[in-house]
Scaffold this motif. Structure first.
Motif, PDB file in Angstrom:
ATOM      1  N   MET A 199      34.682  50.957 -57.608  1.00  7.95           N
ATOM      2  CA  MET A 199      34.956  51.519 -56.291  1.00  7.95           C
ATOM      3  C   MET A 199      35.786  52.786 -56.442  1.00  7.95           C
ATOM      4  O   MET A 199      36.679  52.862 -57.288  1.00  7.95           O
ATOM      5  CB  MET A 199      35.702  50.493 -55.431  1.00  7.95           C
ATOM      6  N   ILE A 200      35.482  53.798 -55.623  1.00  8.25           N
ATOM      7  CA  ILE A 200      36.235  55.044 -55.591  1.00  8.25           C
ATOM      8  C   ILE A 200      36.406  55.478 -54.135  1.00  8.25           C
ATOM      9  O   ILE A 200      35.648  55.040 -53.266  1.00  8.25           O
ATOM     10  CB  ILE A 200      35.524  56.176 -56.373  1.00  8.25           C
ATOM     11  N   PRO A 201      37.386  56.333 -53.835  1.00  6.37           N
ATOM     12  CA  PRO A 201      37.468  56.887 -52.481  1.00  6.37           C
ATOM     13  C   PRO A 201      36.215  57.718 -52.171  1.00  6.37           C
ATOM     14  O   PRO A 201      35.734  58.461 -53.038  1.00  6.37           O
ATOM     15  CB  PRO A 201      38.719  57.764 -52.533  1.00  6.37           C
ATOM     16  N   THR A 202      35.706  57.606 -50.960  1.00  6.40           N
ATOM     17  CA  THR A 202      34.499  58.356 -50.604  1.00  6.40           C
ATOM     18  C   THR A 202      34.768  59.842 -50.494  1.00  6.40           C
ATOM     19  O   THR A 202      33.980  60.667 -50.981  1.00  6.40           O
ATOM     20  CB  THR A 202      33.930  57.833 -49.268  1.00  6.40           C
ATOM     21  N   GLY A 203      35.880  60.208 -49.870  1.00  7.74           N
ATOM     22  CA  GLY A 203      36.135  61.629 -49.644  1.00  7.74           C
ATOM     23  C   GLY A 203      35.189  62.195 -48.592  1.00  7.74           C
ATOM     24  O   GLY A 203      34.457  61.466 -47.910  1.00  7.74           O
ATOM     25  N   TRP A 204      35.170  63.514 -48.471  1.00  4.57           N
ATOM     26  CA  TRP A 204      34.351  64.150 -47.429  1.00  4.57           C
ATOM     27  C   TRP A 204      32.933  64.456 -47.901  1.00  4.57           C
ATOM     28  O   TRP A 204      32.017  64.633 -47.086  1.00  4.57           O
ATOM     29  CB  TRP A 204      35.005  65.454 -46.971  1.00  4.57           C
ATOM     30  N   ALA A 208      33.557  54.253 -51.647  1.00  4.85           N
ATOM     31  CA  ALA A 208      32.194  54.077 -52.172  1.00  4.85           C
ATOM     32  C   ALA A 208      32.240  52.969 -53.213  1.00  4.85           C
ATOM     33  O   ALA A 208      33.121  52.949 -54.079  1.00  4.85           O
ATOM     34  CB  ALA A 208      31.688  55.372 -52.793  1.00  4.85           C
ATOM     35  N   LYS A 209      31.296  52.028 -53.108  1.00  9.23           N
ATOM     36  CA  LYS A 209      31.249  50.883 -54.013  1.00  9.23           C
ATOM     37  C   LYS A 209      29.890  50.806 -54.682  1.00  9.23           C
ATOM     38  O   LYS A 209      28.882  51.196 -54.084  1.00  9.23           O
ATOM     39  CB  LYS A 209      31.487  49.572 -53.249  1.00  9.23           C
ATOM     40  N   ILE A 217      30.140  57.690 -58.174  1.00  8.71           N
ATOM     41  CA  ILE A 217      30.125  56.227 -58.245  1.00  8.71           C
ATOM     42  C   ILE A 217      29.009  55.755 -59.176  1.00  8.71           C
ATOM     43  O   ILE A 217      29.164  54.752 -59.893  1.00  8.71           O
ATOM     44  CB  ILE A 217      29.991  55.590 -56.840  1.00  8.71           C
ATOM     45  N   THR A 218      27.891  56.491 -59.212  1.00  9.03           N
ATOM     46  CA  THR A 218      26.803  56.142 -60.127  1.00  9.03           C
ATOM     47  C   THR A 218      27.235  56.317 -61.572  1.00  9.03           C
ATOM     48  O   THR A 218      26.999  55.443 -62.422  1.00  9.03           O
ATOM     49  CB  THR A 218      25.562  57.008 -59.844  1.00  9.03           C
ATOM     50  N   ASP A 219      27.893  57.440 -61.863  1.00  3.63           N
ATOM     51  CA  ASP A 219      28.355  57.701 -63.234  1.00  3.63           C
ATOM     52  C   ASP A 219      29.377  56.652 -63.671  1.00  3.63           C
ATOM     53  O   ASP A 219      29.330  56.158 -64.809  1.00  3.63           O
ATOM     54  CB  ASP A 219      28.976  59.096 -63.320  1.00  3.63           C
ATOM     55  N   LEU A 220      30.295  56.306 -62.768  1.00  3.64           N
ATOM     56  CA  LEU A 220      31.334  55.329 -63.126  1.00  3.64           C
ATOM     57  C   LEU A 220      30.724  53.946 -63.331  1.00  3.64           C
ATOM     58  O   LEU A 220      31.095  53.234 -64.276  1.00  3.64           O
ATOM     59  CB  LEU A 220      32.398  55.285 -62.023  1.00  3.64           C
ATOM     60  N   ALA A 221      29.782  53.576 -62.479  1.00  8.57           N
ATOM     61  CA  ALA A 221      29.166  52.242 -62.588  1.00  8.57           C
ATOM     62  C   ALA A 221      28.377  52.098 -63.880  1.00  8.57           C
ATOM     63  O   ALA A 221      28.443  51.056 -64.544  1.00  8.57           O
ATOM     64  CB  ALA A 221      28.270  51.985 -61.385  1.00  8.57           C
ATOM     65  N   THR A 222      27.626  53.126 -64.253  1.00  6.47           N
ATOM     66  CA  THR A 222      26.826  53.043 -65.478  1.00  6.47           C
ATOM     67  C   THR A 222      27.716  53.063 -66.719  1.00  6.47           C
ATOM     68  O   THR A 222      27.486  52.294 -67.655  1.00  6.47           O
ATOM     69  CB  THR A 222      25.807  54.190 -65.534  1.00  6.47           C
TER      70      THR A 222
END
Length: 257
Positions: free
Chosen positions: A30-35, A13-14, A44-49
Motif C-alpha cells: 500500500m502507498i499514498p495515492t497522491g494527486w 493505493a493497494k 504500486i505495480t512496481d512495489l507489488a512485483t
C-alpha cells in the motif's frame, strides 16, 4: 499464472498479488495515492512485483478497481468497487451475508448471495461525514493519528454529534472542545455517529441476520465495529488487512479470468 488486483483509493493505493492457484498471496502493498492516479498505478505495480520477487512480465492479468480506476490503460480490465469488495469479503468469510466498507471518500453497504455475488447495495458518496477523511480530520483536530484516535475513543463516554455535514460537524466539535468537554468523549461520539449513519445506510437494504464483514481503514477501530453490531443486531467482523479487501477481490477476479 500470477495475477494482481489493484485498488486505487482516494487516500491509498493497494495491490495484492496472487499465485496460480488464486489462494496464496505473494505480496500485499500500500502507498499514498497522491494527486496523480497514473503515477500511483505505476508505483504500486512496481512495489507489488518487487515485493513478490517477480517482474511485471510475470503478471498474467491485472484487474483495476477503486476511486482512481480510470487511470488504467484501455486493455486493463476494470471492475467496480462494489463487486471487488463483495468478492474479497466472500473469499475471506464464505458464510458472510453482507459487507460494510468505509473508505476515505465514501461508505458502502453490500448484500451478498451465497456465492458472493452482489444482490443489492447502497452507497454514500455525497458527504464526507462518516468517511475516513472525516475521521482523519477529527483525529488531527484532537492531536492524534488514527490509531491513537481509536484508543482515545475506547476511553470515552460518547457525546452526541448532531451535525450531518462534515463542515458543520467540525464546527460542532470545535465548540465542544471550547466548552471543556473531554476529547475522549468527543472521539467516542464521532465513532458512534459514524456507526449510526452507516447502519442507516445498511438498513435501506434490509440486511439479513448473517455475519457482516467490515472493510476499509476504519475497520481497525473497535468502537465503530462494536457500535455497528449494536445498530445492526448482527455480528460485525473486521476483515484481516481490511484496507486490502477490494484489491484482494480484484485479484481473485483476475485469477478467474
Amino acid at each position: 499464472m500470477i495475477v494482481m488486483g489493484i485498488d486505487i483509493g482516494s487516500v491509498a493505493a493497494k495491490a495484492v498479488v496472487l499465485d496460480a492457484s488464486g489462494n496464496t498471496v505473494l505480496s500485499r502493498v500500500m502507498i499514498p495515492t497522491g494527486w496523480d492516479h497514473r503515477r500511483a498505478l505505476t508505483d504500486i505495480t512496481d512495489l507489488a512485483t518487487s515485493t513478490a520477487g517477480i517482474s511485471s512480465g510475470d503478471i498474467h492479468t491485472r484487474v483495476l478497481t477503486g476511486y482512481g480506476r480510470v487511470a488504467g490503460k484501455d486493455d486493463m480490465p476494470v471492475v467496480s468497487e462494489i463487486a471487488c469488495h463483495a468478492k474479497g469479503a466472500h473469499f475471506l468469510f464464505p458464510e458472510a451475508g453482507s459487507v460494510i466498507d468505509i473508505g476515505g471518500q465514501d461508505s458502502k453497504a453490500i448484500c451478498l448471495g451465497p456465492d458472493g455475488a452482489v444482490t443489492d447495495f447502497a452507497m454514500n458518496d455525497k458527504c464526507a461525514a462518516g468517511t475516513g477523511r472525516f475521521v482523519s480530520m477529527v483525529a488531527t483536530l484532537l492531536g492524534h493519528n488514527l490509531d491513537a484516535f481509536a484508543k482515545l475513543a475506547e476511553k470515552g463516554n460518547p457525546l452526541p454529534i448532531n451535525s450531518m455535514c462534515a463542515v458543520f460537524a467540525e464546527s460542532e466539535i470545535v465548540g465542544l472542545l471550547a466548552k471543556g468537554h473531554d476529547p475522549a468523549d468527543i472521539a467516542a461520539g464521532v465513532c458512534h455517529s459514524i456507526a449510526s449513519r452507516t447502519a442507516g445506510l445498511a438498513s435501506r437494504l434490509g440486511f439479513k441476520a448473517q455475519l457482516c464483514v467490515f472493510s476499509g481503514g476504519l475497520a481497525g477501530n473497535p468502537v465503530i465495529s462494536t457500535s455497528l453490531e449494536t445498530h445492526l443486531s448482527k455480528p460485525v467482523i473486521p476483515a484481516p488487512f481490511p484496507q486490502f479487501v477490494g484489491a484482494l477481490g480484484a485479484a481473485i477476479l483476475a485469477s478467474q479470468q
